[in-house]
Write an enzyme that holds these catalytic residues in place. Structure first.
Site, PDB file in Angstrom:
ATOM      1  N   HIS A 181      31.378  39.118  49.808  1.00  0.00           N
ATOM      2  CA  HIS A 181      31.130  39.981  50.978  1.00  0.00           C
ATOM      3  C   HIS A 181      29.647  40.359  51.060  1.00  0.00           C
ATOM      4  CE1 HIS A 181      35.118  40.922  52.591  1.00  0.00           C
ATOM      5  NE2 HIS A 181      35.575  41.076  51.357  1.00  0.00           N
ATOM      6  N   HIS A 197      42.216  38.559  51.955  1.00  0.00           N
ATOM      7  CA  HIS A 197      40.848  38.158  51.628  1.00  0.00           C
ATOM      8  C   HIS A 197      40.689  36.632  51.653  1.00  0.00           C
ATOM      9  CE1 HIS A 197      36.924  38.615  49.460  1.00  0.00           C
ATOM     10  NE2 HIS A 197      37.218  37.352  49.135  1.00  0.00           N
ATOM     11  N   ASP A 251      37.902  39.994  55.246  1.00  0.00           N
ATOM     12  CA  ASP A 251      39.230  40.581  55.063  1.00  0.00           C
ATOM     13  C   ASP A 251      39.843  40.730  56.447  1.00  0.00           C
ATOM     14  OD1 ASP A 251      38.603  40.826  52.400  1.00  0.00           O
ATOM     15  OD2 ASP A 251      38.160  42.967  52.500  1.00  0.00           O
ATOM     16  N   GLU A 270      44.948  39.188  46.816  1.00  0.00           N
ATOM     17  CA  GLU A 270      44.905  39.912  48.099  1.00  0.00           C
ATOM     18  C   GLU A 270      45.271  38.952  49.230  1.00  0.00           C
ATOM     19  OE1 GLU A 270      41.236  42.953  46.866  1.00  0.00           O
ATOM     20  OE2 GLU A 270      40.866  41.246  48.194  1.00  0.00           O
TER      21      GLU A 270
END
Length: 248
Positions: free
Chosen positions: A157, A231, A164, A228
């Protein structure tokens, strides 16, 4: 006598006209004066967003206006419980990942015209990465790294190359993925979906929604991670460090 009055009028009239015109000009000038309490237009540009743009990152909604954006760290609806982004309200990414995201959104709409990608986070300043990392002190560094990258290593990121997101209807209603965004637990792990489906803790529809998200993202070149469902990476951390500058 009449001749005298006429001559007097000829002498006085020019002064009366000048006086009237001067008065008219004065009134017009007063009408156009700005109010004394008029304030200078406030500067609304975000310094963080300006820095990202200067580094070559782009606002993804300028690349694809149909992509929905709700930056969770600009709200209190996140694991920190407060707004940590401040003025950051637009999602910035590197140009290539942004174009990949547009492609994924196009693929999604071709399959489901009423669906849109809904972005929760994109490019993230490294300084904010430290805040997120230092919030999760209840976890060991190894466990914490499953959910938030260690700032010492840097998150993808932080290079504007991770996103996300979820899927939502065109009016912004997110599909049910079985957990909220930023849910820290095995129920959010893609690698555990079959297990929780058997345990009836995830429904077939919830898993199908996740699979649809992964399918469109992978079709555009993104890779998923194990812990996740929301993500996705456009490149690896190693490649991101080689080709992009970290967002401070």
């Amino acid at each position: 006598m009449r001749k005298q009055i006429f001559c007097l009028l000829l002498f006085v009239m020019p002064y009366l006209v000048v006086s009237a015109n001067a008065k008219e000009v004065k009134v017009e000038k007063n009408d156009h004066n700005p109010p004394k309490n008029l304030k200078k237009k406030p500067q609304t540009d975000c310094e963080y967003e300006q820095k990202m743009a200067q580094q070559g990152l782009v606002n993804i909604q300028e690349i694809d206006p149909s992509v929905l954006v709700e930056l969770k760290y600009s709200t209190t609806d996140n694991f920190v419980g407060k707004d940590v982004y401040g003025c950051i309200t637009n999602c910035f990414m590197q140009k290539r990942p942004a174009k990949m995201l547009k492609q994924a959104n196009t693929i999604l709409q071709q399959k489901h015209p009423n669906y849109r990608l809904l972005v929760y986070d994109g490019g993230r300043p490294h300084s904010i990465q430290k805040i997120l990392w230092n919030t999760l002190t209840q976890y060991t560094p190894k466990e914490r790294a499953k959910y938030v990258a260690n700032p010492a290593e840097g998150s993808i990121h932080n290079y504007g190359s991770a996103v996300d997101l979820t899927i939502a209807t065109a009016d912004g209603k997110a599909l049910d993925m079985g957990t909220k965004y930023d849910y820290f637990g095995a129920l959010a792990y893609p690698i555990k979906e079959d297990y929780f489906l058997d345990q009836k803790k995830l429904t077939k529809q919830q898993v199908a929604n996740r699979i649809l998200l992964r399918t469109v993202m992978k079709s555009a070149g993104f890779t998923a991670i194990d812990y996740e469902w929301w993500h996705f990476n456009a490149v690896s951390r190693r490649v991101a460090k080689q080709i992009y500058q970290i967002i401070e």
